[in-house]
Design a protein around this motif. Structure first.
Motif, PDB file in Angstrom:
ATOM      1  N   GLU A 297       0.870  -1.200   0.143  1.00 35.94           N
ATOM      2  CA  GLU A 297      -0.009  -0.021  -0.022  1.00 35.94           C
ATOM      3  C   GLU A 297       1.011   1.342  -0.003  1.00 35.94           C
ATOM      4  O   GLU A 297       1.867   1.278   0.774  1.00 35.94           O
ATOM      5  CB  GLU A 297      -0.857  -0.066   1.162  1.00 35.94           C
ATOM      6  N   ILE A 298       0.481   2.124  -0.641  1.00 38.15           N
ATOM      7  CA  ILE A 298       1.138   3.363  -0.774  1.00 38.15           C
ATOM      8  C   ILE A 298       0.553   4.393   0.032  1.00 38.15           C
ATOM      9  O   ILE A 298      -0.382   4.636   0.355  1.00 38.15           O
ATOM     10  CB  ILE A 298       1.088   4.308  -2.290  1.00 38.15           C
ATOM     11  N   LYS A 299       1.559   4.837   0.998  1.00 35.84           N
ATOM     12  CA  LYS A 299       1.207   5.705   2.344  1.00 35.84           C
ATOM     13  C   LYS A 299       1.163   7.224   1.920  1.00 35.84           C
ATOM     14  O   LYS A 299       2.379   7.530   2.053  1.00 35.84           O
ATOM     15  CB  LYS A 299       1.871   5.471   3.647  1.00 35.84           C
ATOM     16  N   MET A 300       0.358   7.878   1.346  1.00 35.02           N
ATOM     17  CA  MET A 300       0.584   9.044   0.793  1.00 35.02           C
ATOM     18  C   MET A 300       0.557  10.226   1.993  1.00 35.02           C
ATOM     19  O   MET A 300       1.186  11.220   1.978  1.00 35.02           O
ATOM     20  CB  MET A 300      -0.785   9.499  -0.178  1.00 35.02           C
ATOM     21  N   ASP A 301       0.026   9.970   2.945  1.00 38.38           N
ATOM     22  CA  ASP A 301       0.131  10.990   4.104  1.00 38.38           C
ATOM     23  C   ASP A 301       1.321  11.039   4.776  1.00 38.38           C
ATOM     24  O   ASP A 301       1.952  12.118   4.973  1.00 38.38           O
ATOM     25  CB  ASP A 301      -0.925  10.341   5.237  1.00 38.38           C
ATOM     26  N   ARG A 302       2.161   9.805   4.738  1.00 41.15           N
ATOM     27  CA  ARG A 302       3.348  10.017   5.447  1.00 41.15           C
ATOM     28  C   ARG A 302       4.359  10.809   4.567  1.00 41.15           C
ATOM     29  O   ARG A 302       5.206  11.325   4.920  1.00 41.15           O
ATOM     30  CB  ARG A 302       3.979   8.505   5.790  1.00 41.15           C
ATOM     31  N   GLU A 303       4.292  10.388   3.168  1.00 39.33           N
ATOM     32  CA  GLU A 303       5.063  11.128   2.167  1.00 39.33           C
ATOM     33  C   GLU A 303       5.037  12.374   2.008  1.00 39.33           C
ATOM     34  O   GLU A 303       6.008  13.398   2.117  1.00 39.33           O
ATOM     35  CB  GLU A 303       4.943  10.165   0.915  1.00 39.33           C
ATOM     36  N   MET A 304       3.631  13.026   2.331  1.00 37.63           N
ATOM     37  CA  MET A 304       3.322  14.227   2.061  1.00 37.63           C
ATOM     38  C   MET A 304       3.820  15.113   3.486  1.00 37.63           C
ATOM     39  O   MET A 304       3.956  16.305   3.178  1.00 37.63           O
ATOM     40  CB  MET A 304       1.796  14.526   1.764  1.00 37.63           C
ATOM     41  N   SER A 305       3.784  14.378   4.310  1.00 42.87           N
ATOM     42  CA  SER A 305       4.200  15.185   5.842  1.00 42.87           C
ATOM     43  C   SER A 305       5.506  15.667   5.579  1.00 42.87           C
ATOM     44  O   SER A 305       5.855  16.554   6.330  1.00 42.87           O
ATOM     45  CB  SER A 305       3.818  14.337   6.711  1.00 42.87           C
ATOM     46  N   THR A 306       6.282  14.939   4.964  1.00 43.06           N
ATOM     47  CA  THR A 306       7.819  15.356   4.933  1.00 43.06           C
ATOM     48  C   THR A 306       8.141  16.423   3.855  1.00 43.06           C
ATOM     49  O   THR A 306       9.130  16.844   3.802  1.00 43.06           O
ATOM     50  CB  THR A 306       8.715  14.121   4.668  1.00 43.06           C
ATOM     51  N   ARG A 307       7.043  16.641   3.009  1.00 42.88           N
ATOM     52  CA  ARG A 307       7.238  17.559   1.944  1.00 42.88           C
ATOM     53  C   ARG A 307       6.639  19.092   2.207  1.00 42.88           C
ATOM     54  O   ARG A 307       5.594  19.049   2.721  1.00 42.88           O
ATOM     55  CB  ARG A 307       7.115  16.958   0.525  1.00 42.88           C
ATOM     56  N   SER A 308       7.199  19.978   1.485  1.00 44.12           N
ATOM     57  CA  SER A 308       6.478  21.257   1.715  1.00 44.12           C
ATOM     58  C   SER A 308       5.482  21.251   0.264  1.00 44.12           C
ATOM     59  O   SER A 308       5.533  20.519  -0.423  1.00 44.12           O
ATOM     60  CB  SER A 308       7.478  22.498   1.474  1.00 44.12           C
ATOM     61  N   VAL A 309       4.403  22.421   0.236  1.00 44.24           N
ATOM     62  CA  VAL A 309       3.741  22.459  -0.599  1.00 44.24           C
ATOM     63  C   VAL A 309       4.264  22.994  -1.893  1.00 44.24           C
ATOM     64  O   VAL A 309       3.711  22.539  -2.703  1.00 44.24           O
ATOM     65  CB  VAL A 309       2.722  23.845  -0.240  1.00 44.24           C
ATOM     66  N   ASP A 310       5.491  23.437  -1.943  1.00 44.91           N
ATOM     67  CA  ASP A 310       5.952  24.111  -3.048  1.00 44.91           C
ATOM     68  C   ASP A 310       6.606  22.830  -3.922  1.00 44.91           C
ATOM     69  O   ASP A 310       6.596  23.006  -5.240  1.00 44.91           O
ATOM     70  CB  ASP A 310       7.275  25.036  -2.779  1.00 44.91           C
ATOM     71  N   THR A 311       7.133  21.658  -3.248  1.00 47.33           N
ATOM     72  CA  THR A 311       7.589  20.670  -3.841  1.00 47.33           C
ATOM     73  C   THR A 311       6.449  19.977  -4.409  1.00 47.33           C
ATOM     74  O   THR A 311       6.364  19.034  -5.425  1.00 47.33           O
ATOM     75  CB  THR A 311       8.346  19.808  -3.147  1.00 47.33           C
TER      76      THR A 311
END
Length: 83
Positions: free
Chosen positions: A69-83
């Motif tokens: 399963e792809i965990k999108m929440d975990r990945e997006m919490s480490t990135r900023s909105v600009d990336t």
């Protein structure tokens, strides 16, 4: 015996079938050129190739294993909105 090993065996056997049908097709074409016979491919070579193709698809699916399963929440919490 795990499904991974069964899939590997099916994949190897199917690839051997595809290789053999390719060799048989080349031999048939060479024979047809020397005897000036019809160039239609025999049904056994075609069937062997199709069985090898279906077996290789089935073997790859078994060999690949379960999808993760792809965990999108975990990945997006480490990135900023600009990336």
């Amino acid at each position: 015996m795990a499904l991974n090993q069964v899939g590997g065996f099916i994949l190897a056997a199917s690839l051997a079938l595809i290789a053999h049908s390719g060799y048989s097709a080349v031999e048939h074409i060479s024979f047809a050129k020397t005897t000036h016979a019809g160039a239609s491919m025999p049904i056994d070579i075609t069937a062997e190739c199709l069985i090898g193709l279906l077996g290789s698809i089935f073997g790859v699916v078994l060999f690949a294993g379960d999808l993760r399963e792809i965990k999108m929440d975990r990945e997006m919490s480490t990135r900023s909105v600009d990336t």
